[in-house]
Design an enzyme around this catalytic site. Structure first.
Site, PDB file in Angstrom:
ATOM      1  N   ARG A 285       0.806  -0.876   0.316  1.00  0.00           N
ATOM      2  CA  ARG A 285       0.065   0.089  -0.096  1.00  0.00           C
ATOM      3  C   ARG A 285       0.879   1.020  -0.265  1.00  0.00           C
ATOM      4  O   ARG A 285       0.697   2.400   0.638  1.00  0.00           O
ATOM      5  CB  ARG A 285      -0.962  -0.070   1.603  1.00  0.00           C
TER       6      ARG A 285
ATOM      7  N   SER B  77     -10.925   0.555   3.549  1.00  0.00           N
ATOM      8  CA  SER B  77     -10.259   0.242   4.382  1.00  0.00           C
ATOM      9  C   SER B  77      -9.114   1.646   5.699  1.00  0.00           C
ATOM     10  O   SER B  77      -8.973   2.049   4.522  1.00  0.00           O
ATOM     11  CB  SER B  77      -9.457  -1.423   4.752  1.00  0.00           C
TER      12      SER B  77
ATOM     13  N   GLU C 256      -4.865   4.318   6.195  1.00  0.00           N
ATOM     14  CA  GLU C 256      -4.152   4.308   4.017  1.00  0.00           C
ATOM     15  C   GLU C 256      -4.758   6.072   3.922  1.00  0.00           C
ATOM     16  O   GLU C 256      -4.075   5.905   3.171  1.00  0.00           O
ATOM     17  CB  GLU C 256      -4.822   2.878   4.920  1.00  0.00           C
TER      18      GLU C 256
END
Length: 346
Positions: A166, A244, A338
């Site tokens: 990520r 998320s 995130e």
């Protein structure tokens, strides 16, 4: 190019949060985009490049400068043959899931498990988007960017992108690069890439490592995502989120030994261990639907922080801090957000 003043950024984010932008400019031409960013940098004006708004939390105070909204379009097939597969150039302003839909219809293999991810193509390499065993790094060949430091258009190959879980070179230097175009290299066929995610394999009725029809994989992924509130739906407040909110922690082997025996663990390379943020959140006492205010955990998935309709960014951030601090106190693990935070911090 279209310009407006004092535009609510809540209208442009999937969380429906954020105060006004002093100036919003929607740009559908690459040259105009580059010139706008160049001029903004020359004047030292605060500048925010916004795509689909699906991975961002904007402060209630808004943004005090110019927000540039990407509206560039275009999908160009460079080549398509059984030897080299399909080489496709996609404008940064294209909708990501719209491209995946076309890829499945055309028999372009390698992004089918990334179905249903909101946002634009330009965000894909920044975040190194991933789901159900695939990530954009698996099929990316090049990224064309405007380098704000060197004041030049550059083309970066896969090896130059610094991809990780990520993250990427672009995410680590958020003020430097504006993604203009992404080039993918995709295998041709009607069967998916090998299915590497257990939940998806069970849903499809295949073994790990086996393939399945492209269309079946897309539908299975969309079904799984809907069940977790991860497919945008205007009428479902569980989807008023940034997906998320926390990444899965990657720990040293020593740190992983201090987790409870039942905590999930996956090898993450270089002697590191990945565990589940959702498991940690739930077992720290934050179950699905947790919260009494206008910002709550999704009733479908503990990793999503949602706006029930009247939340402010401050409400969401307060909930995020409560969850983060609770997991740290219970397990000694620091959760990392995130989404990109604009004008605010945890």
């Amino acid at each position: 190019m279209h310009e407006r003043a004092d535009v609510s950024l809540a209208e442009l984010t999937t969380l429906r949060l954020g105060g006004p932008a002093k100036r919003l400019v929607e740009v559908d031409d690459v040259d105009a985009l580059v010139e706008l960013v160049r001029a903004g940098d020359a004047s030292a004006e605060p500048l925010l490049v916004l795509g689909g708004g699906s991975n961002v939390v904007v402060a209630d105070e808004g943004f005090p400068g110019t927000v540039v909204r990407l509206c560039t379009r275009g999908v160009r097939v460079e080549s398509a043959d059984t030897c080299g597969g399909a080489v496709v150039r996609i404008a940064a302003g294209e909708e990501w899931d719209g491209f995946v839909r076309r890829a499945v219809a055309e028999g372009w293999v390698g992004v089918e498990a990334l179905s249903g991810i909101p946002g634009l193509v330009g965000a894909a390499p920044i975040q190194n988007i991933g789901a159900y065993g695939q990530e954009i790094a698996h099929t990316l060949a090049q990224v064309r960017v405007w380098d704000r430091v060197d004041a030049a258009v550059r083309t970066l190959a896969l090896a130059d992108c610094g991809f990780g879980y990520r993250t990427s070179r672009f995410k680590r230097a958020p003020e430097r690069y504006v993604v203009l175009e992404v080039m993918l290299q995709l295998r041709l066929g009607d069967q998916s890439a090998p299915v590497e995610y257990a939940e998806l394999a069970r849903t499809l009725g295949v073994q790990l490592g086996e393939r399945a029809p492209l269309a079946d994989v897309r539908e299975a992924v969309l079904g799984l995502r809907r069940g977790k509130g991860m497919v945008l739906d205007e009428s479902d407040h569980d989807t008023w989120s940034a997906g998320s909110f926390f990444t899965n922690p990657v720990l040293s082997e020593e740190a992983a030994t201090r987790l409870p025996a039942l905590a999930p663990r996956w090898p993450a390379g270089d002697g590191l261990v990945k565990t589940s943020a959702a498991w940690l959140i739930e077992h720290a006492g934050f179950g699905k639907g947790y919260g009494t205010g206008p910002a709550r955990l999704s009733s479908k998935h503990t990793l999503a922080l949602t706006n029930t309709g009247t939340a402010a960014a401050s409400d969401l951030l307060a909930l995020a801090r409560e969850v983060r601090d609770g997991v740290r106190a219970r397990f000694g693990v620091d959760l990392v957000n995130e989404p990109v935070l604009v004008g605010c911090t945890l």
